[in-house]
Design a protein around this motif. Structure first.
Motif, PDB file in Angstrom:
ATOM      1  N   SER A   1       0.817  -1.207   0.000  1.00 54.54           N
ATOM      2  CA  SER A   1       0.000   0.000   0.000  1.00 54.54           C
ATOM      3  C   SER A   1       0.851   1.257   0.000  1.00 54.54           C
ATOM      4  O   SER A   1       0.556   2.232  -0.705  1.00 54.54           O
ATOM      5  CB  SER A   1      -0.927  -0.015   1.222  1.00 54.54           C
ATOM      6  OG  SER A   1      -1.707   1.158   1.269  1.00 54.54           O
ATOM      7  N   GLN A   2       1.928   1.252   0.790  1.00 52.90           N
ATOM      8  CA  GLN A   2       2.818   2.416   0.833  1.00 52.90           C
ATOM      9  C   GLN A   2       3.459   2.685  -0.527  1.00 52.90           C
ATOM     10  O   GLN A   2       3.546   3.826  -0.975  1.00 52.90           O
ATOM     11  CB  GLN A   2       3.908   2.197   1.893  1.00 52.90           C
ATOM     12  CG  GLN A   2       3.422   2.277   3.322  1.00 52.90           C
ATOM     13  CD  GLN A   2       2.938   3.663   3.691  1.00 52.90           C
ATOM     14  OE1 GLN A   2       3.609   4.668   3.444  1.00 52.90           O
ATOM     15  NE2 GLN A   2       1.743   3.730   4.256  1.00 52.90           N
TER      16      GLN A   2
ATOM     17  N   ALA B   1       2.298   1.670  -3.480  1.00 54.49           N
ATOM     18  CA  ALA B   1       1.259   2.071  -4.435  1.00 54.49           C
ATOM     19  C   ALA B   1       0.890   3.536  -4.259  1.00 54.49           C
ATOM     20  O   ALA B   1       0.733   4.277  -5.242  1.00 54.49           O
ATOM     21  CB  ALA B   1       0.019   1.193  -4.252  1.00 54.49           C
ATOM     22  N   GLU B   2       0.748   3.967  -3.018  1.00 55.17           N
ATOM     23  CA  GLU B   2       0.401   5.370  -2.759  1.00 55.17           C
ATOM     24  C   GLU B   2       1.518   6.298  -3.222  1.00 55.17           C
ATOM     25  O   GLU B   2       1.279   7.349  -3.816  1.00 55.17           O
ATOM     26  CB  GLU B   2       0.130   5.564  -1.274  1.00 55.17           C
ATOM     27  CG  GLU B   2      -0.305   6.982  -0.907  1.00 55.17           C
ATOM     28  CD  GLU B   2      -0.630   7.133   0.560  1.00 55.17           C
ATOM     29  OE1 GLU B   2      -1.081   8.231   0.953  1.00 55.17           O
ATOM     30  OE2 GLU B   2      -0.432   6.166   1.331  1.00 55.17           O
ATOM     31  N   ARG B   3       2.743   5.890  -2.961  1.00 54.06           N
ATOM     32  CA  ARG B   3       3.903   6.700  -3.339  1.00 54.06           C
ATOM     33  C   ARG B   3       3.999   6.867  -4.857  1.00 54.06           C
ATOM     34  O   ARG B   3       4.286   7.963  -5.365  1.00 54.06           O
ATOM     35  CB  ARG B   3       5.167   6.019  -2.803  1.00 54.06           C
ATOM     36  CG  ARG B   3       6.483   6.643  -3.228  1.00 54.06           C
ATOM     37  CD  ARG B   3       6.817   7.862  -2.441  1.00 54.06           C
ATOM     38  NE  ARG B   3       8.165   8.331  -2.736  1.00 54.06           N
ATOM     39  CZ  ARG B   3       8.706   9.417  -2.197  1.00 54.06           C
ATOM     40  NH1 ARG B   3       8.005  10.141  -1.330  1.00 54.06           N
ATOM     41  NH2 ARG B   3       9.925   9.786  -2.511  1.00 54.06           N
ATOM     42  N   LEU B   4       3.758   5.780  -5.592  1.00 52.77           N
ATOM     43  CA  LEU B   4       3.929   5.794  -7.048  1.00 52.77           C
ATOM     44  C   LEU B   4       2.634   6.085  -7.795  1.00 52.77           C
ATOM     45  O   LEU B   4       2.620   6.103  -9.023  1.00 52.77           O
ATOM     46  CB  LEU B   4       4.505   4.452  -7.517  1.00 52.77           C
ATOM     47  CG  LEU B   4       5.896   4.100  -6.980  1.00 52.77           C
ATOM     48  CD1 LEU B   4       6.322   2.727  -7.477  1.00 52.77           C
ATOM     49  CD2 LEU B   4       6.923   5.154  -7.375  1.00 52.77           C
ATOM     50  N   LYS B   5       1.536   6.273  -7.006  1.00 57.11           N
ATOM     51  CA  LYS B   5       0.225   6.583  -7.601  1.00 57.11           C
ATOM     52  C   LYS B   5      -0.218   5.504  -8.582  1.00 57.11           C
ATOM     53  O   LYS B   5      -0.591   5.772  -9.724  1.00 57.11           O
ATOM     54  CB  LYS B   5       0.250   7.967  -8.255  1.00 57.11           C
ATOM     55  CG  LYS B   5       0.455   9.104  -7.252  1.00 57.11           C
ATOM     56  CD  LYS B   5       0.471  10.454  -7.928  1.00 57.11           C
ATOM     57  CE  LYS B   5       0.485  11.576  -6.907  1.00 57.11           C
ATOM     58  NZ  LYS B   5       1.567  11.471  -5.900  1.00 57.11           N
ATOM     59  N   VAL B   6      -0.141   4.251  -8.105  1.00 52.68           N
ATOM     60  CA  VAL B   6      -0.612   3.108  -8.882  1.00 52.68           C
ATOM     61  C   VAL B   6      -1.565   2.308  -8.004  1.00 52.68           C
ATOM     62  O   VAL B   6      -1.701   2.551  -6.807  1.00 52.68           O
ATOM     63  CB  VAL B   6       0.560   2.209  -9.361  1.00 52.68           C
ATOM     64  CG1 VAL B   6       1.502   2.993 -10.260  1.00 52.68           C
ATOM     65  CG2 VAL B   6       1.322   1.625  -8.160  1.00 52.68           C
ATOM     66  N   ASN B   7      -2.242   1.341  -8.602  1.00 53.86           N
ATOM     67  CA  ASN B   7      -3.106   0.464  -7.832  1.00 53.86           C
ATOM     68  C   ASN B   7      -2.277  -0.542  -7.040  1.00 53.86           C
ATOM     69  O   ASN B   7      -1.228  -1.005  -7.507  1.00 53.86           O
ATOM     70  CB  ASN B   7      -4.062  -0.287  -8.758  1.00 53.86           C
ATOM     71  CG  ASN B   7      -5.048   0.635  -9.435  1.00 53.86           C
ATOM     72  OD1 ASN B   7      -5.541   1.591  -8.836  1.00 53.86           O
ATOM     73  ND2 ASN B   7      -5.344   0.364 -10.702  1.00 53.86           N
TER      74      ASN B   7
ATOM     75  N   THR C   1       3.382  -1.652 -15.118  1.00 52.82           N
ATOM     76  CA  THR C   1       3.069  -0.379 -15.761  1.00 52.82           C
ATOM     77  C   THR C   1       2.561  -0.637 -17.175  1.00 52.82           C
ATOM     78  O   THR C   1       2.661  -1.759 -17.687  1.00 52.82           O
ATOM     79  CB  THR C   1       4.316   0.522 -15.820  1.00 52.82           C
ATOM     80  OG1 THR C   1       5.215   0.013 -16.834  1.00 52.82           O
ATOM     81  CG2 THR C   1       5.046   0.568 -14.490  1.00 52.82           C
TER      82      THR C   1
ATOM     83  N   ASP D   1      11.149   4.799  -8.233  1.00 58.30           N
ATOM     84  CA  ASP D   1      11.337   5.739  -7.134  1.00 58.30           C
ATOM     85  C   ASP D   1      12.813   5.739  -6.755  1.00 58.30           C
ATOM     86  O   ASP D   1      13.309   4.808  -6.133  1.00 58.30           O
ATOM     87  CB  ASP D   1      10.489   5.337  -5.920  1.00 58.30           C
ATOM     88  CG  ASP D   1      10.470   6.417  -4.848  1.00 58.30           C
ATOM     89  OD1 ASP D   1      11.424   7.219  -4.805  1.00 58.30           O
ATOM     90  OD2 ASP D   1       9.512   6.480  -4.067  1.00 58.30           O
TER      91      ASP D   1
END
Length: 227
Positions: A80-81, A83-89, A117, A128
């Motif tokens: 989750s961290q 995904a949130e950081r990279l703005k993906v699901n 991706t 990242d």
């Protein structure tokens, strides 16, 4: 195995050990007397690594490979961290690893993590390049997430822990998707240079064989396999 003394604000999981040891000795005795020898056991109550080891010691008829503990909650938090950081699901992130204990001493590892991706799979560390975030904030957030939840709601994780337990058992019974591993606390045989005879979180692949049975296969070159 959900029963145990609940963790409260300001407590580390080790603080619950003295109260949970007799509980898990009693539960292990019940398993030893009444459970099928091929049953599969997932320990959720903290401290999970220690509780699982107690079960293993006091229910000797159950194979050590059939006793696991929950580090999938930490694994899901790490996904989750990222995904949130990279703005993906979240579903597009895989192969993080939680090493060690379900506690603040664990090590969330993204060195082999991959993101799907539109242009194919890419390593997280390529997408990242902020090494400071990966080595500090990311690790600290995953390690301390349980304490943050207790501080916010005055109780331990509930729905997220239940969801992680479902994820753990689904993959254990049905197998992990091809090319994917998950984090599970299992009995160490010395692989990855981890000391033997402890319950430790490793990268695990669950593979179904034709008989439907599972056996633990360890390798220094590959992720652990529950086959």
């Amino acid at each position: 195995m959900l029963g145990g003394i609940p963790r409260k604000e300001g407590m580390e999981r080790k603080d619950m050990m003295s109260k949970n040891v007799p509980i898990y000795k009693e539960q292990a005795s019940a398993l030893e007397e009444h459970a099928a020898s091929d049953c599969k056991v997932l320990v959720v109550a903290n401290p999970v690594n220690t509780n699982a080891l107690i079960l293993k010691e006091f229910a000797p008829s159950i194979p050590e490979k059939n006793i696991t503990c929950l580090t999938r909650l930490d694994h899901n938090r790490a996904l989750s961290q990222i995904a949130e950081r990279l703005k993906v699901n979240v579903i597009d992130v895989k192969n993080v690893i939680i090493w060690g204990n379900h506690s603040s001493t664990q090590y969330p590892d993204v060195n082999h993590a991959i993101v799907t991706t539109p242009n194919g799979e890419r390593p997280v560390k390529e997408l990242d390049t902020d090494d400071h975030w990966l080595k500090n904030e990311f690790i600290n957030t995953v390690q301390q997430r349980g304490a943050a939840i207790i501080k916010a709601r005055k109780a331990s994780s509930a729905l997220s822990a239940a969801s992680a337990a479902c994820d753990h058992m689904r993959d254990w019974v049905l197998g992990t998707p091809k090319g994917t591993w998950v984090s599970m606390g299992v009995y160490s045989d010395g692989s990855y240079e981890i000391p033997k005879d402890i319950i430790y979180s490793f990268p695990v692949k669950c593979v179904i064989i034709k008989s439907g049975r599972h056996k633990l296969k360890l390798s220094l070159k590959n992720s652990l396999q529950l086959v």
